[in-house]
Design an enzyme around this catalytic site. Sequence first.
Site, PDB file in Angstrom:
ATOM      1  CG  HIS A  73      -2.069  -0.977   1.035  1.00 16.59           C
ATOM      2  ND1 HIS A  73      -3.368  -0.599   0.899  1.00 16.59           N
ATOM      3  CD2 HIS A  73      -2.065  -2.323   0.920  1.00 16.59           C
ATOM      4  CE1 HIS A  73      -4.137  -1.665   0.722  1.00 16.59           C
ATOM      5  NE2 HIS A  73      -3.367  -2.730   0.745  1.00 16.59           N
TER       6      HIS A  73
ATOM      7  CG  ASP B  72      -4.728   2.494   1.579  1.00 12.45           C
ATOM      8  OD1 ASP B  72      -5.749   1.817   1.342  1.00 12.45           O
ATOM      9  OD2 ASP B  72      -3.573   2.087   1.422  1.00 12.45           O
TER      10      ASP B  72
END
Length: 478
Positions: free
Chosen positions: A20, A110
């Site tokens: 990520h 995110d």
Amino acid sequence: MVEKECRGHVVVLPYPSQGHINPLLQFAKRLASKGVKATFATTHYTFKSICAANVGVEPISDGCDEGGFTQAGNEELYLKSFKANGSRTLSQLIQKFQDSKSPVTCVVYDSFLPWALDVAKQHAIYGASFFTNSATVCNIFCRIHHGLLSLPVKLEDVPLLIPGLPPLNFPDLPSFLRLPESYPAYLAMKLSQYSNLDMADWIFSNTFEELEGEEAKGISELWPAKLIGPMVPSAYLDGRIEDDKRYGASLWKPIGEECMKWLETKAPKSVVYVSFGSMVSLTAEQMDEIAGGLKESGLPFLWVVKESEHGRLPDGFVESAKEKGLIVRWCNQLELLAHPAICCFVSHCGWNSTLEGLSLGVPMVGVPQWADQLTDAKFVEGIWRVGLRAKEDEKGVVRKEELVMCLKQVTTEGEKSREIKKNANKWRELAKKALGEGGSSDKRINEFVEQLILRANESYDQKREAAAAAKDIPNGHH
Ligand code: UDP
């Protein structure tokens, strides 16, 4: 003196795992290369692992400042702690810049952390959700969130026919669809990505129009994402960001020089690179089969075996493989994939690894383990046709004979390998084009930057007017 045009300031917030951090950090660099001020807000535990030119790095807290995820004990506790502590410290970070020359214009967060959007809205700034999975996978989970697809998916429900997607069979589905009880906290997180999306000013997806335009279009009413990928360092794509060869984040120390030196001794297009990403932990049985397959293939190989997995390598394997193979704990994957000696990528098909294989034009053999990897592998083999998917047996294990057969098909001259190579080159060119000047992803990023500039100038003008007005107010003491 009046300051020149302000181009906006984004705070970029990743979920703190390697898969990520990489794409979000790359997005921050991309925005910075277009003149936007970018600040990467990451947890104390990962803070020291990050170093990227032209991007500021600021710590926030997930409540596990010393040990990260493992400190929390489990996923559910971790996410809860991150939400509580992250909301508070992200808010403080935005506040910190409030009276500076460049107040924060937008939080790019995110999609695993939807609470960040609430924080952005409390501060009356833009919020943009960044999805790190394929558009196909987003299409599927968005449908589940909206009640258009119910779980578990059973054998009689397949092939699943979903708008924008090819028919999906049982082995192609993200594992949570068949086994929703297997990882309830992960599944809940995957679904929570869509919980407040209607408040988001932008939705970004790390894929590109040519690769997954149809898959994204199939869900665009509920998930109107801008496709801005692949978020891979610029040196491998358009080359427009100076000296951009690495993501700029490594949670483990990469073995660099040894890998490069070893690769130099190998013939062009002769080495198999093997990696299962940062999260997968192979069983001893599966390790045994991979080891056996690599040995039996007769091909030189470079295998990333994480510290936690070393004990599961077959006895004596490291010694016996010395001639043909190099085993390392961690490496700079992109630099290896880009090396002329590499001919094939044996991958777990995590989304970043898949995009990296595609962007660098390396033929793949997918050995997916769980979650979205199964779906990514289906596309690698069946849709983009850049590799093969090794089939598992009824125990869920890929046997060595299967691996040897796949490696053979991909690496020895023949119709199949020619087709795969041709497609790998095609996708590499399309990926380059998407992020190049005027490409599909480049355009979407430029549109975002334009909006940021507009907003930044609006608030700058407002501030200036307010300051001027304050000066005009007669001072009561006189
Ligand atoms: N990676 C790396 N070195 C390694 C193995 C992996 O730098 O030895 C990087 C890889 O380039 C990718 C990321 O780690 O960007 C893994 O992300 P992915 O989505 O493929 O898998 P995950 O780790 O999330 O399962």
